[in-house]
Design an enzyme around this catalytic site. Structure first.
Site, PDB file in Angstrom:
ATOM      1  N   LYS A 170       0.823  -1.218   0.000  1.00 25.81           N
ATOM      2  CA  LYS A 170       0.000   0.000   0.000  1.00 25.81           C
ATOM      3  C   LYS A 170       0.852   1.259   0.000  1.00 25.81           C
ATOM      4  CE  LYS A 170      -3.987  -2.210   2.201  1.00 25.81           C
ATOM      5  NZ  LYS A 170      -3.370  -3.522   2.571  1.00 25.81           N
ATOM      6  N   ARG A 171       1.852   1.298  -0.872  1.00 27.55           N
ATOM      7  CA  ARG A 171       2.730   2.456  -0.944  1.00 27.55           C
ATOM      8  C   ARG A 171       2.057   3.595  -1.694  1.00 27.55           C
ATOM      9  NH1 ARG A 171       5.128   0.197   3.077  1.00 27.55           N
ATOM     10  NH2 ARG A 171       7.064  -0.940   2.675  1.00 27.55           N
TER      11      ARG A 171
END
Length: 279
Positions: free
Chosen positions: A98-99
């Site tokens: 979830k960057r």
């Protein structure tokens, strides 16, 4: 050599192995339930067991990076090995990281997960678009070059997400729909499936958005969070054939017995096939 595009590889894996993604989430309570210590040895044993049990039969394995990172560099080393062994056994690996950032920082994240020379190279990675969809361009471009995929958060299963994702943009669309429309544009013309996917929670009921993005739809929330495969047609409608349901605790709680893990994953995959066929 550049890999075949992720969307095509995923479509083949779903058609041959069944439409299922199983998470590798070695949090402390699961390690304890397996009779393992919450340490590097326990982390390594847990991850290796999941890979041994499932990597040669499920379409996608999804390690949650945070549960490895909490052990520092030694945990990341275990994550690298997990990715390598899972891919070698035939599973597609979706790194759940979830960057989301801007500019050179997003470029560095892209190099970490989407550059084939990286020890953490994965078939796809999850990203957050809520710094603006354009902030994802380094990841989108890197994925296209390497044949990898990107799953973009759209409508997540956590209740807090609605305050951002259901907010209204200047043109009247919800922010979630705006992001989905960007994804559709990225996937235009791709066959049999685009490589830019959306994350849409299976617990949402009627999603209330247009999910025809010509890309995969990762659906967390099956199992312990309360959704079932039978709920998928109601949430995803005509796009249900592109759904990749994600199960973690619902499968992992049957470990450390390898047969238990395999049987549980097979049951979920069969239930998804039946739900999709009946839609």
């Amino acid at each position: 050599m550049t890999l075949e595009p992720f969307g095509a590889r995923l479509r083949h894996a779903m058609d041959t192995r069944g439409p299922l993604c199983v998470g590798i989430d070695p949090h402390a309570s699961l390690l304890s339930a397996w009779g393992l210590n919450d340490d590097i040895a326990g982390l390594e044993r847990f991850s290796r067991t999941v890979v041994e049990a499932l990597a040669d039969r499920v379409a996608v394995l999804k390690p949650q990076s945070a549960f490895f990172e909490r052990f520092g560099s030694r945990g990341v080393a275990v994550l690298e090995k997990t990715v390598e062994e899972a891919r070698a056994a035939g599973a597609l690996v979706l790194m759940d990281a979830k960057r989301g950032d801007i500019g050179s920082t997003m470029g560095a994240y892209a190099a970490t997960y989407l550059d084939k020379e990286s020890p953490l190279f994965s078939d796809a990675v999850t990203v957050s678009p809520y710094l603006g969809f354009g902030s994802l361009r380094p990841a989108l471009d890197a994925a296209r070059i390497s044949g990898a995929g990107v799953f973009v958060l759209a409508l997540t299963s956590n209740p807090e997400g609605a305050e951002v994702q259901r907010a209204t943009a200047a043109d009247g669309r919800t922010l979630a729909q705006l992001m989905l429309d960007h994804m559709a544009a990225e996937n235009e013309g791709a066959t049999p499936l685009g490589s830019v996917g959306a994350v849409v929670g299976a617990t949402l009921g009627d999603a209330g958005v247009n999910l025809a993005i010509n890309g995969p739809l990762l659906a967390p929330g099956i199992g312990a969070q309360g959704a079932t495969p039978a709920d998928l047609p109601g949430v995803f409608g005509s796009a249900v054939g592109n759904v990749v349901p994600s199960v973690s605790r619902g499968v992992l709680r049957h470990g450390p017995d390898v047969t238990g893990l395999r049987d549980s994953a097979a049951r979920f995959a069969d239930e998804v096939r039946v739900a999709v066929a009946g839609a």
